[in-house]
Design an enzyme around this catalytic site. Structure first.
Site, short mmCIF file in Angstrom:
data_model
loop_
_atom_site.label_atom_id
_atom_site.label_comp_id
_atom_site.label_asym_id
_atom_site.label_seq_id
_atom_site.Cartn_x
_atom_site.Cartn_y
_atom_site.Cartn_z
N HIS A 1 56.00 -42.91 5.85
CA HIS A 1 55.48 -41.57 6.14
C HIS A 1 54.00 -41.51 6.48
O HIS A 1 53.48 -40.43 6.77
CB HIS A 1 55.74 -40.63 4.95
CG HIS A 1 54.85 -40.88 3.78
ND1 HIS A 1 55.17 -41.77 2.79
CD2 HIS A 1 53.63 -40.39 3.46
CE1 HIS A 1 54.19 -41.80 1.89
NE2 HIS A 1 53.23 -40.98 2.28
C1 UD1 Z 1 50.96 -35.93 2.54
C2 UD1 Z 1 49.63 -36.59 2.21
C3 UD1 Z 1 49.84 -38.07 1.98
C4 UD1 Z 1 50.91 -38.32 0.93
C5 UD1 Z 1 52.19 -37.59 1.34
C6 UD1 Z 1 53.21 -37.75 0.23
C7 UD1 Z 1 47.67 -35.57 3.30
C8 UD1 Z 1 46.68 -35.69 4.38
N1 UD1 Z 1 48.69 -36.42 3.33
O1 UD1 Z 1 51.41 -36.45 3.77
O2 UD1 Z 1 48.62 -38.61 1.49
O3 UD1 Z 1 51.15 -39.70 0.85
O4 UD1 Z 1 51.91 -36.20 1.51
O5 UD1 Z 1 54.50 -37.57 0.69
O6 UD1 Z 1 47.53 -34.73 2.45
N2 UD1 Z 1 56.96 -31.50 6.29
C9 UD1 Z 1 58.12 -30.80 6.18
N3 UD1 Z 1 58.50 -30.35 4.94
C10 UD1 Z 1 57.77 -30.58 3.84
C11 UD1 Z 1 56.58 -31.28 3.95
C12 UD1 Z 1 56.18 -31.74 5.19
O7 UD1 Z 1 58.83 -30.57 7.16
O8 UD1 Z 1 58.19 -30.15 2.74
C13 UD1 Z 1 56.56 -32.00 7.62
C14 UD1 Z 1 55.85 -30.96 8.45
O9 UD1 Z 1 56.16 -31.18 9.79
C15 UD1 Z 1 54.41 -31.30 8.20
C16 UD1 Z 1 54.46 -32.81 8.13
O10 UD1 Z 1 55.68 -33.09 7.47
O11 UD1 Z 1 53.55 -30.82 9.21
C17 UD1 Z 1 53.30 -33.46 7.39
O12 UD1 Z 1 53.19 -32.91 6.09
P1 UD1 Z 1 51.79 -32.94 5.33
O13 UD1 Z 1 51.95 -32.33 4.00
O14 UD1 Z 1 50.72 -32.41 6.19
O15 UD1 Z 1 51.50 -34.46 5.17
P2 UD1 Z 1 52.41 -35.66 4.67
O16 UD1 Z 1 52.69 -36.52 5.82
O17 UD1 Z 1 53.53 -35.13 3.87
N1 UDP Z 2 60.18 -40.74 -3.83
C1 UDP Z 2 61.25 -39.93 -4.12
N2 UDP Z 2 62.20 -39.76 -3.16
C2 UDP Z 2 62.16 -40.38 -1.96
C3 UDP Z 2 61.04 -41.22 -1.67
C4 UDP Z 2 60.06 -41.36 -2.62
O1 UDP Z 2 61.34 -39.38 -5.22
O2 UDP Z 2 63.06 -40.19 -1.14
C5 UDP Z 2 59.16 -40.92 -4.87
C6 UDP Z 2 58.82 -42.35 -5.16
O3 UDP Z 2 59.76 -42.91 -6.06
C7 UDP Z 2 57.43 -42.20 -5.74
C8 UDP Z 2 56.83 -41.03 -4.97
O4 UDP Z 2 57.95 -40.35 -4.40
O5 UDP Z 2 57.49 -41.85 -7.11
C9 UDP Z 2 55.91 -41.49 -3.87
O6 UDP Z 2 55.56 -40.42 -3.07
P1 UDP Z 2 55.28 -40.54 -1.51
O7 UDP Z 2 55.83 -41.80 -1.00
O8 UDP Z 2 55.73 -39.27 -0.90
O9 UDP Z 2 53.69 -40.50 -1.42
P2 UDP Z 2 52.53 -41.56 -1.71
O10 UDP Z 2 52.78 -42.20 -3.02
O11 UDP Z 2 52.51 -42.51 -0.58
O12 UDP Z 2 51.31 -40.72 -1.69
#
Ligand code: UD1
Ligand code: UDP
Length: 375
Positions: free
Chosen positions: A213
């Site tokens: 992601h």
């Molecule tokens: C964010 C964090 C990242 C973290 C990740 C955990 C920032 C800059 N990034 O990234 O550090 O590792 O969360 O998962 O804060 N979207 C949906 N539904 C949701 C959430 C997101 O459709 O519930 C889609 C949308 O198109 C959105 C895109 O994902 O624009 C990105 O979501 P965003 O929260 O901006 O960043 P992440 O990539 O989730």
């Molecule tokens: N995780 C989850 N479901 C999934 C993928 C990840 O519950 O389908 C959990 C994973 O086990 C870990 C956390 O989400 O505890 C990590 O979050 P994510 O990868 O979204 O973000 P990051 O740690 O990179 O910020």
């Protein structure tokens, strides 16, 4: 003490679930959900699964560009913090929600506590690196998960308020890991293909588990590279189970990229299922910070789909089981051949679960104790 905790993304809900009970045992916690993640599978389901209290304030600030979502969080947080006047504003990790919480609180003169302080990739192209540098420099308490994080802070001139507390996520992984160590837990997972809802049955060691992601891995060239990598490591006998983040799914759709048939797309899973799928996998492929450490704690071979990692101790202590492969498919194939050859994968997975013995880090108690000492 009155503590306002700011959360918003999946990993922050998981971290809050590990800390919140220890805070609430003796203090008042006000939970603010920025709504950065908003799908049920990314947010709501974690409140239910992990028994997290419903948020006292929900800002609904998800979606949009970084500026748009951060601005919405800043606007939403300011009146809440002004009104509540907490003793501590607690932020987790390195997301835009972390940045917004730290910024609003410090402008209001409220002390900030940063959980997972001091991590660095030394790559300012990552939005997370910017968020963590700013949050660290604004924080009164810096709860570092690793000695390297403490060193990184010292190198930036930050020593006051730094406390090495260990990794909060390990506390939760130790408890839930024990509950899913039996192969029966894998049989109980009801996985369905995201596209067709067809069921998928899994045997220990007979699949690879993947999550992707990072923003850099949503660029078209990177999308092509890691989907090609997954295609090469997947086979009918050992498919890849890719639990897809909605942002990555959208990026794949926009780029018109289709996955290989042995790369099985599933919706984002719950926390317990995520740990179960990692525990019994042949290996894990990920760019997630949380999943990297979980794989390390569970002892599962882990290929890191990035060029850097903030979790240098995890890699150094893994005895070669964690490998930073970037998007290099040849490296990934070599690492898998060494760490999890297909003909021994089931046996290795069974050996690993028999040896599983993860202790909690005690981070939650250490954080509460440090706050109580100095608030
Ligand atoms: C964010 C964090 C990242 C973290 C990740 C955990 C920032 C800059 N990034 O990234 O550090 O590792 O969360 O998962 O804060 N979207 C949906 N539904 C949701 C959430 C997101 O459709 O519930 C889609 C949308 O198109 C959105 C895109 O994902 O624009 C990105 O979501 P965003 O929260 O901006 O960043 P992440 O990539 O989730
Ligand atoms: N995780 C989850 N479901 C999934 C993928 C990840 O519950 O389908 C959990 C994973 O086990 C870990 C956390 O989400 O505890 C990590 O979050 P994510 O990868 O979204 O973000 P990051 O740690 O990179 O910020």
């Amino acid at each position: 003490m009155r503590i306002v905790s700011v959360v918003g993304t999946r990993p922050q809900l998981i971290k809050a679930a590990a800390l919140s009970p220890a805070l609430r045992a003796r203090h008042e916690e006000i939970l603010v959900d920025t709504g950065q993640h908003y799908d049920d599978a990314m947010a709501g389901s974690f409140f239910r699964e992990l028994g997290l209290a419903q948020p006292d304030h929900a800002l609904g600030a998800g979606g949009g560009s970084h500026a748009e979502q951060t601005a919405a969080m800043l606007r939403g947080l300011e009146p809440i913090l002004t009104d509540r006047q907490p003793d501590v504003v607690l932020v987790y990790g390195d997301t835009n929600s972390t940045l917004a919480g730290a910024l609003v609180a410090s402008k209001l003169g409220l002390p900030v506590a940063h959980v997972e302080a001091g991590l660095r990739s030394f790559d300012r192209r990552m939005p997370e690196e910017i968020n963590r540098v700013v949050a660290d420099h604004l924080s009164r308490w810096l709860f570092a998960p690793t000695p390297t994080a403490v060193d990184n802070l010292r190198a930036e001139g930050i020593q006051d308020g730094v406390v090495l507390v260990g990794d909060l996520m390990q506390d939760l992984a130790a408890r839930v890991g024990r509950e899913v160590v039996d192969a029966g837990a894998l049989r109980d997972v009801r996985l369905r293909l995201a596209e067709s809802s067809e069921g998928i049955d899994l045997e220990p060691g007979a699949y690879l588990f993947a999550t992707v992601h990072r923003a850099e891995n949503r660029e078209p060239d990177a999308l092509r590279a890691w989907t090609a990598l997954l295609r090469r490591v997947a086979s009918p006998e050992r498919p890849v189970i890719l639990a897809i983040h909605p942002g990555t799914r959208l990026a794949l759709e926009r780029a018109g990229i289709r996955l290989a048939p042995d790369v099985r797309l599933v919706e984002p899973q719950g926390y317990r299922t995520s740990l179960t799928l990692q525990m019994h996998a042949s290996a894990v492929l990920t760019d997630s910070g949380g999943v990297q450490r979980e794989a390390a704690w569970l002892g599962v071979p882990c290929l890191i789909l990035r060029d850097t990692t903030e979790w240098v101790e995890a890699v150094a202590d893994s005895g070669g089981r964690m490998v930073v492969v970037g998007l290099d498919a040849d490296k990934a194939i070599d690492a898998l051949a060494r760490l999890s050859p297909r003909d021994r994968a089931s046996e290795l997975a069974r050996e690993r679960t028999r040896a599983f013995d993860l202790a909690p880090a005690g981070a939650a108690d250490a954080i509460v104790a440090a706050l109580e000492r100095e608030a």
